[in-house]
Design an enzyme around this catalytic site. Sequence first.
Site, PDB file in Angstrom:
ATOM      1  CG  ASP A  71      -1.737   1.124   1.486  1.00 44.88           C
ATOM      2  OD1 ASP A  71      -1.581   2.137   0.773  1.00 44.88           O
ATOM      3  OD2 ASP A  71      -2.583   1.051   2.389  1.00 44.88           O
ATOM      4  CB  ILE A  72       1.394   3.965  -2.500  1.00 42.55           C
ATOM      5  CG1 ILE A  72       2.632   4.763  -2.929  1.00 42.55           C
ATOM      6  CG2 ILE A  72       0.141   4.835  -2.444  1.00 42.55           C
ATOM      7  CD1 ILE A  72       2.613   5.221  -4.374  1.00 42.55           C
ATOM      8  CB  SER A 101      -3.996   5.218 -16.256  1.00 41.31           C
ATOM      9  OG  SER A 101      -4.170   6.607 -16.382  1.00 41.31           O
ATOM     10  CB  THR A 102      -3.334   0.037 -14.119  1.00 42.77           C
ATOM     11  OG1 THR A 102      -3.053   0.161 -12.715  1.00 42.77           O
ATOM     12  CG2 THR A 102      -2.121   0.428 -14.936  1.00 42.77           C
ATOM     13  N   GLY A 103      -6.391   1.282 -12.874  1.00 40.32           N
ATOM     14  CA  GLY A 103      -7.557   0.862 -12.103  1.00 40.32           C
ATOM     15  C   GLY A 103      -8.832   1.304 -12.801  1.00 40.32           C
ATOM     16  CB  VAL A 104     -11.242   3.967 -11.830  1.00 39.91           C
ATOM     17  CG1 VAL A 104     -12.433   4.689 -12.428  1.00 39.91           C
ATOM     18  CG2 VAL A 104     -11.608   3.448 -10.456  1.00 39.91           C
ATOM     19  CE1 TYR A 105     -10.437   8.161 -14.377  1.00 38.03           C
ATOM     20  CE2 TYR A 105      -8.242   9.093 -14.597  1.00 38.03           C
ATOM     21  CZ  TYR A 105      -9.565   9.223 -14.234  1.00 38.03           C
ATOM     22  OH  TYR A 105     -10.005  10.429 -13.740  1.00 38.03           O
ATOM     23  CB  VAL A 165      -4.025   4.786  -5.359  1.00 37.44           C
ATOM     24  CG1 VAL A 165      -3.985   5.705  -6.540  1.00 37.44           C
ATOM     25  CG2 VAL A 165      -2.790   4.936  -4.500  1.00 37.44           C
ATOM     26  CG  ASP A 166      -7.658  10.644  -5.505  1.00 34.68           C
ATOM     27  OD1 ASP A 166      -6.997  11.282  -4.661  1.00 34.68           O
ATOM     28  OD2 ASP A 166      -8.436  11.187  -6.317  1.00 34.68           O
TER      29      ASP A 166
END
Length: 173
Positions: free
Chosen positions: A9-10, A120-124, A32-33
């Site tokens: 987890d970042i 960008s690899t999740g929701v986007y 992550v946001d």
Amino acid sequence: MNIEILRCDITTIEADAIVNAANSSLLGGGGVDGAIHRAGGPEILEECRKIVARQGGCKTGEAVLTTAGRLPARYVIHTVGPVWNGGQRNEHSLLANCYRNSLQLALDAGCQTVAFPNISTGVYRFPAAEAARVAVATIRAFLQAHEGAMKVLLVCFDEVNFDCTKEELERGH
Ligand code: AR6
């Protein structure tokens, strides 16, 4: 080359800066946001609101820097990745801009360690393998141009992104 891969987890990372995969409103979201704003506390959103008041959000591919609030990092760099639309709408170069502009902001702020999620690899919906190729190539080019300036951590949350990123790092090395 000064690039490391981690699976965690970042929000737990003690880097000078961690990068957030934000949206152009800069006012928070999921993924992550959401995790960064939850763990970092309200100070981050307060600074985001000031940036919005000053410049009206953040365009795709661009990046802004705020405090990291209660996080162990010093700064959060918010960048806005492209939404995947099939790959013919400049998605690759916009994603490269995210990495390049975030690294430049970090360098300008005197950061020596910067941690990235898989932007960008999740929701986007940017395909993980292609996103990893763009990320690693862009980071390598930047570090080559600014030799010894920084260490970059690639923080993968899910297995698919971890495997794709690891494969990309092993390629050509
Ligand atoms: N630490 C590291 N990586 C994470 C974490 C975490 N705590 N949580 C998720 N990821 P996403 P995007 C990974 O959807 O695709 C937001 O609502 C996740 O596995 O967070 O750029 C924003 O507000 C994935 O690989 O970001 C925007 O509206 C990666 O982070 C939109 O989502 C990115 O997934 C941005 O979409």
